[in-house]
Design a protein around this motif. Structure first.
Motif, PDB file in Angstrom:
ATOM      1  N   PRO A 192       0.882  -1.325   0.304  1.00 24.17           N
ATOM      2  CA  PRO A 192       0.209  -0.717   0.342  1.00 24.17           C
ATOM      3  C   PRO A 192       0.762   1.372  -0.128  1.00 24.17           C
ATOM      4  N   ILE A 221       2.233   2.295  -3.869  1.00 18.47           N
ATOM      5  CA  ILE A 221       0.612   2.880  -4.181  1.00 18.47           C
ATOM      6  C   ILE A 221       0.616   4.026  -4.427  1.00 18.47           C
ATOM      7  N   ASP A 257      -0.491   5.971 -11.192  1.00 19.81           N
ATOM      8  CA  ASP A 257      -2.063   4.740 -10.407  1.00 19.81           C
ATOM      9  C   ASP A 257      -1.024   2.784 -10.954  1.00 19.81           C
ATOM     10  N   SER A 301      -2.595   1.138  -8.533  1.00 18.55           N
ATOM     11  CA  SER A 301      -3.611   0.410  -7.618  1.00 18.55           C
ATOM     12  C   SER A 301      -4.068  -0.957  -8.430  1.00 18.55           C
TER      13      SER A 301
END
Length: 129
Positions: free
Chosen positions: A29, A32, A41, A43
């Motif tokens: 995380p 990200i 991005d 994700s």
């Protein structure tokens, strides 16, 4: 982070895939978040094993963490191999902010190296025209 940055700086020149010798099973995380801070991005990226790519035509392998250059197999037809040993920020310790600072530091190093790599690719293409 390396895949996201390389896709950003050279995705128009090369097909970029990312895999590890011991994939975590998820994208961290904080990785990200660190890339989101610079407008990238990742994700939807996934953690993959390098053996998933053994049946692909891989011309260049770039390893970026620790002994990954020693753990990575030689792919059939592989022409180029580079190793840039960035620290793995997932191993950082300290407060949340200190760990995030390590992700940012490594992100910035990857940007510098991969930006130079992409510039070299572009120069090479110009010279061959």
């Amino acid at each position: 982070m390396a895949e996201g940055i390389l896709r950003h700086v050279a995705g128009d020149l090369v097909e970029v895939h990312s895999a590890g010798s011991k994939p975590a099973g998820y994208v961290h995380p904080k990785a990200i978040a660190a890339l989101a801070e610079i407008g990238l991005d990742i994700s939807t990226h996934t953690s993959k094993h390098m053996n998933d790519f053994l049946d692909r035509d891989i011309a260049t392998v770039i390893t970026v963490c620790g002994n990954a250059d020693q753990a990575c197999p030689i792919y059939p037809g592989q022409v180029n191999r580079y190793h840039w040993g960035f620290d793995d920020p997932a191993h950082a310790t300290g407060t949340e902010e200190e760990v995030m600072a390590e992700f940012r530091r490594v992100r910035d190093q990857i940007q510098l190296v991969f930006g130079a790599y992409a510039a070299g690719l572009r120069e090479g293409l110009k010279a061959n025209v």
